[in-house]
Design a protein around this motif. Structure first.
Motif, PDB file in Angstrom:
ATOM      1  N   ALA A  17       0.947  -1.197   0.053  1.00 54.80           N
ATOM      2  CA  ALA A  17      -0.116   0.086  -0.237  1.00 54.80           C
ATOM      3  C   ALA A  17       0.687   1.101  -0.293  1.00 54.80           C
ATOM      4  CB  ALA A  17      -0.104   0.100   1.198  1.00 54.80           C
ATOM      5  N   ARG A  18       0.099   2.087  -0.867  1.00 54.22           N
ATOM      6  CA  ARG A  18       0.907   3.699  -0.417  1.00 54.22           C
ATOM      7  C   ARG A  18      -0.141   4.937  -0.229  1.00 54.22           C
ATOM      8  NH1 ARG A  18       3.919   2.395  -6.571  1.00 54.22           N
ATOM      9  NH2 ARG A  18       5.053   0.360  -6.265  1.00 54.22           N
ATOM     10  N   LYS A  19       1.001   5.611  -0.084  1.00 57.65           N
ATOM     11  CA  LYS A  19       0.433   7.061   0.548  1.00 57.65           C
ATOM     12  C   LYS A  19       1.050   8.271   0.095  1.00 57.65           C
ATOM     13  CE  LYS A  19      -1.459   5.751   4.636  1.00 57.65           C
ATOM     14  NZ  LYS A  19      -1.325   6.134   6.065  1.00 57.65           N
ATOM     15  N   LEU A  21       0.394  11.857  -0.646  1.00 55.57           N
ATOM     16  CA  LEU A  21       0.747  13.465   0.498  1.00 55.57           C
ATOM     17  C   LEU A  21      -0.203  14.391  -0.590  1.00 55.57           C
ATOM     18  CD1 LEU A  21      -0.150  14.625   2.744  1.00 55.57           C
ATOM     19  CD2 LEU A  21       2.141  14.875   3.334  1.00 55.57           C
ATOM     20  N   ALA A  47      -6.441   7.538  -8.124  1.00 57.64           N
ATOM     21  CA  ALA A  47      -5.746   6.811  -6.530  1.00 57.64           C
ATOM     22  C   ALA A  47      -7.092   5.612  -6.426  1.00 57.64           C
ATOM     23  CB  ALA A  47      -5.688   7.396  -5.396  1.00 57.64           C
ATOM     24  N   PHE A  53      -2.316   3.225  -5.021  1.00 58.13           N
ATOM     25  CA  PHE A  53      -2.278   4.613  -4.249  1.00 58.13           C
ATOM     26  C   PHE A  53      -3.258   5.421  -3.853  1.00 58.13           C
ATOM     27  CE2 PHE A  53      -2.177   7.147  -7.686  1.00 58.13           C
ATOM     28  CZ  PHE A  53      -2.768   8.391  -7.441  1.00 58.13           C
ATOM     29  N   GLU A  54      -2.952   5.511  -2.192  1.00 62.58           N
ATOM     30  CA  GLU A  54      -4.148   6.792  -1.414  1.00 62.58           C
ATOM     31  C   GLU A  54      -3.510   7.746  -1.449  1.00 62.58           C
ATOM     32  OE1 GLU A  54      -6.009   7.091   2.793  1.00 62.58           O
ATOM     33  OE2 GLU A  54      -4.755   4.972   2.858  1.00 62.58           O
ATOM     34  N   ILE A  56      -4.349  11.525   0.505  1.00 57.92           N
ATOM     35  CA  ILE A  56      -4.545  12.111   1.458  1.00 57.92           C
ATOM     36  C   ILE A  56      -3.959  13.532   0.871  1.00 57.92           C
ATOM     37  CG2 ILE A  56      -3.774  12.652   3.471  1.00 57.92           C
ATOM     38  CD1 ILE A  56      -2.140   9.536   3.649  1.00 57.92           C
ATOM     39  N   THR A  73       3.082   5.624   8.963  1.00 57.43           N
ATOM     40  CA  THR A  73       2.056   5.995   8.744  1.00 57.43           C
ATOM     41  C   THR A  73       1.401   7.706   9.046  1.00 57.43           C
ATOM     42  OG1 THR A  73       1.124   5.428  10.806  1.00 57.43           O
ATOM     43  CG2 THR A  73       0.522   4.316   8.523  1.00 57.43           C
TER      44      THR A  73
END
Length: 76
Positions: A17-19, A21, A47, A53-54, A56, A73
């Motif tokens: 999992a990737r985020k 920003l 996304a 990816f998520e 944010i 996180t």
């Protein structure tokens, strides 16, 4: 048009999992470009559609400081 042009699947499935920003403010209170909401929509659709990816969206500049970047996180 943005929805139609956004990818429907990831080219490669991520191994974990990737985020991502997204900070879209001008820290000095300067010019806010009117295309920013469209770019944010495009990123959100990528996304959601691909699951790569998520996204944010958070304008808290403390997210860019070392203690939060070091954390696995970091985004609140």
């Amino acid at each position: 048009m943005i929805r139609d042009a956004s990818p429907r699947q990831a080219l490669v499935k991520p191994k974990k999992a990737r985020k991502l920003l997204i900070i879209d403010l001008c820290p000095q209170g300067g010019f806010y470009h009117r295309t920013i909401p469209y770019a944010n929509l495009a990123i959100e659709l990528m996304a959601r559609n691909t699951g790569a990816f998520e996204a944010i969206f958070n304008n808290d500049l403390d997210n860019l400081k070392y203690p939060r970047l070091r954390n696995t996180t970091p985004f609140s």
